[in-house]
Design a protein around this motif. Structure first.
Motif, mmCIF file in Angstrom:
data_model
loop_
_atom_site.group_PDB
_atom_site.id
_atom_site.type_symbol
_atom_site.label_atom_id
_atom_site.label_comp_id
_atom_site.label_asym_id
_atom_site.label_seq_id
_atom_site.Cartn_x
_atom_site.Cartn_y
_atom_site.Cartn_z
ATOM 1 N N VAL A 1 -8.943 -8.552 -1.308
ATOM 2 C CA VAL A 1 -9.980 -7.517 -1.319
ATOM 3 C C VAL A 1 -9.562 -6.360 -0.431
ATOM 4 C CG1 VAL A 1 -12.389 -7.007 -0.755
ATOM 5 C CG2 VAL A 1 -11.780 -9.206 -1.786
ATOM 6 N N SER A 2 -8.970 -6.667 0.712
ATOM 7 C CA SER A 2 -8.541 -5.621 1.645
ATOM 8 C C SER A 2 -7.501 -4.703 1.004
ATOM 9 C CB SER A 2 -7.974 -6.257 2.911
ATOM 10 O OG SER A 2 -7.606 -5.278 3.856
ATOM 11 N N VAL A 3 -6.555 -5.304 0.291
ATOM 12 C CA VAL A 3 -5.516 -4.516 -0.365
ATOM 13 C C VAL A 3 -6.087 -3.705 -1.517
ATOM 14 C CG1 VAL A 3 -3.346 -4.638 -1.657
ATOM 15 C CG2 VAL A 3 -3.710 -6.131 0.315
ATOM 16 N N GLY A 4 -6.967 -4.320 -2.312
ATOM 17 C CA GLY A 4 -7.533 -3.614 -3.455
ATOM 18 C C GLY A 4 -8.362 -2.407 -3.050
ATOM 19 N N VAL A 5 -9.243 -2.595 -2.050
ATOM 20 C CA VAL A 5 -10.073 -1.487 -1.581
ATOM 21 C C VAL A 5 -9.207 -0.422 -0.909
ATOM 22 C CG1 VAL A 5 -11.971 -0.838 -0.048
ATOM 23 C CG2 VAL A 5 -12.078 -2.983 -1.315
ATOM 24 N N GLY A 6 -8.220 -0.861 -0.125
ATOM 25 C CA GLY A 6 -7.320 0.090 0.521
ATOM 26 C C GLY A 6 -6.537 0.911 -0.482
ATOM 27 N N GLN A 7 -6.065 0.269 -1.550
ATOM 28 C CA GLN A 7 -5.299 0.990 -2.571
ATOM 29 C C GLN A 7 -6.167 2.006 -3.292
ATOM 30 O OE1 GLN A 7 -1.757 0.040 -3.082
ATOM 31 N NE2 GLN A 7 -1.948 2.194 -3.697
ATOM 32 N N ALA A 8 -7.417 1.634 -3.568
ATOM 33 C CA ALA A 8 -8.336 2.568 -4.224
ATOM 34 C C ALA A 8 -8.580 3.792 -3.344
ATOM 35 C CB ALA A 8 -9.658 1.862 -4.537
ATOM 36 N N GLN A 9 -8.779 3.549 -2.053
ATOM 37 C CA GLN A 9 -9.006 4.657 -1.117
ATOM 38 C C GLN A 9 -7.786 5.561 -1.036
ATOM 39 O OE1 GLN A 9 -11.854 5.386 0.394
ATOM 40 N NE2 GLN A 9 -11.675 5.622 2.610
#
Length: 395
Positions: free
Chosen positions: A260-268
């Motif tokens: 989740v941390s990577v997915g949200v970070g990548q979106a940002q």
């Protein structure tokens, strides 16, 4: 170690991202403001490119499903989770699942207990389970559980309070951790199955008013002379390893949760790059060069975090020991995601702090990512102990 996914799986991940952005992201702000899943949740899930129920894994008896890539379902499941939350983190809380209480029953329970409480999950009789460990003021010291379980004939009487119990208000049963002897510390803690509706078991607050991940239901529970049969104590009453075994359950879920941390970070990061590129003409050449270099460094950091997570998942798929790798992924990826999200928010200036965009929401959601499923500080302690006892070869 081969983390390559089949073309079919890569296509699936691409469809998951497209679905998350086009179908799910438009409801992100609504979920945040309502502190609940949006009314359109069922409609959103109906358009999902896969049957999301297999995300709970083989525990429920689903041996054949699309998440079995041939090289490992855990690696692919991490990729799927990352793409889902690329739309927005709230989507993690709308994915159907049964909670981790059932996994604890399977790990700790006797064959009779597994048949009584775990089998109904596979049959669909039970829909959700709770995991009640955290207490007010407890912090990361799981051995500091203050909820008591006092033996009274053929029963135990539970007294105490639990907070941040995921889905506690809607669970068919909750696995509650309580101490049978405070003088034993962690060795005195046992796990009890408490069915919904048991007298003395009450939901004080269905959902906490939280900084972020607001639609994820985390409940406050109370146990006031709650009588449960002695048969509801999972496993052998004399076994002092109940807490340690139960915490092992979290190690199996950390790779997906940390994705989740990577997915949200990548979106940002991707949205920041796109928005800044549209304003490139307003930057001096040297300033633009500095920005692009910083964006590239953040992208590289997210890629490192992604690989560390999938290494842990790969080891799970291969049947290898994964505890240290799972802790390493949690310790590294959580803070990396938060730092990337915060820096992108700052680069966006006033837009980063406005509710007209999702930059500030992503940062609020990210604050929990280093805490849940075992705090980063504790996971770094686990990794350091692995290094001290077995050396670098352990990693």
């Amino acid at each position: 170690m081969d983390l390559t996914l089949s073309q079919e799986s890569q296509d699936l991940l691409a469809r998951c991202r497209e679905w998350a952005v086009t179908e799910g992201r438009p409801f992100a702000r609504e979920a945040d403001r309502a502190h609940a899943n949006p009314e359109a949740t069922e409609k959103v899930l109906s358009t999902c490119p896969l049957d999301v129920s297999p995300l709970v894994g083989e525990d429920l008896g689903r041996k054949e499903h699309i998440l079995h890539d041939g090289r490992g379902s855990n690696v692919l499941a991490c990729g799927v989770m990352e793409q889902f939350v690329y739309g927005d983190a709230y989507m993690m809380a709308i994915i159907p699942g049964t909670g981790i209480g059932g996994r604890v029953v399977r790990l700790l329970g006797t064959p009779e207990q597994v048949e009584r409480w775990f089998a109904p999950l596979a049959a669909g009789v039970y829909k959700y389970t709770g995991f009640a460990l955290t207490e007010p003021g407890m912090g990361s010291d799981t051995a500091a559980v203050a909820t008591t379980a006092t033996r009274d004939g053929d029963n135990y009487i539970l007294n105490g309070a639990k907070i941040f119990c995921s889905g506690g208000a809607i669970a068919d049963f909750v696995v509650v951790f309580a101490t049978i002897d405070k003088t034993l510390g962690g060795k005195g803690i046992r796990a009890f199955v408490v069915d919904a509706g048991t007298p003395g078991f009450s939901v004080v607050k269905p959902n906490e008013r939280k900084l972020g991940m607001r639609n994820m239901q985390t409940s406050e529970l109370n146990f006031d002379n709650c009588v449960v049969p002695a048969a509801n104590l999972l496993g052998d009453p004399a076994d002092p390893t109940a807490l340690r075994t139960a915490l092992h359950t979290l190690g199996t879920t950390r790779p997906q949760a940390t994705s989740v941390s990577v997915g949200v970070g990548q979106a940002q990061l991707d949205e920041t790059r796109e928005r800044l590129a549209a304003e490139r003409a307003s930057f001096a050449p040297h300033r633009w060069r500095a920005i692009t270099e910083e964006l590239d460094r953040m992208d590289a950091a997210l890629q490192e975090a992604r690989l560390v997570i999938r290494r842990a998942a790969w080891r799970m798929d291969q049947g290898l020991d994964y505890n240290a790798d799972s802790s390493m992924a949690k310790a590294y990826a959580g803070p990396i995601g938060e730092r990337v999200i915060l820096r992108c928010l700052q680069l966006m200036g006033s837009s980063g702090y406005s509710e007209d965009d999702l930059f500030e929401k992503r940062y609020r959601d990210a604050k929990i990512l280093d805490i849940w499923e075992g705090t980063g500080n504790i996971q770094r302690l686990v990794v350091s102990r692995s290094l001290l006892t077995a050396g670098p070869a352990a990693l």
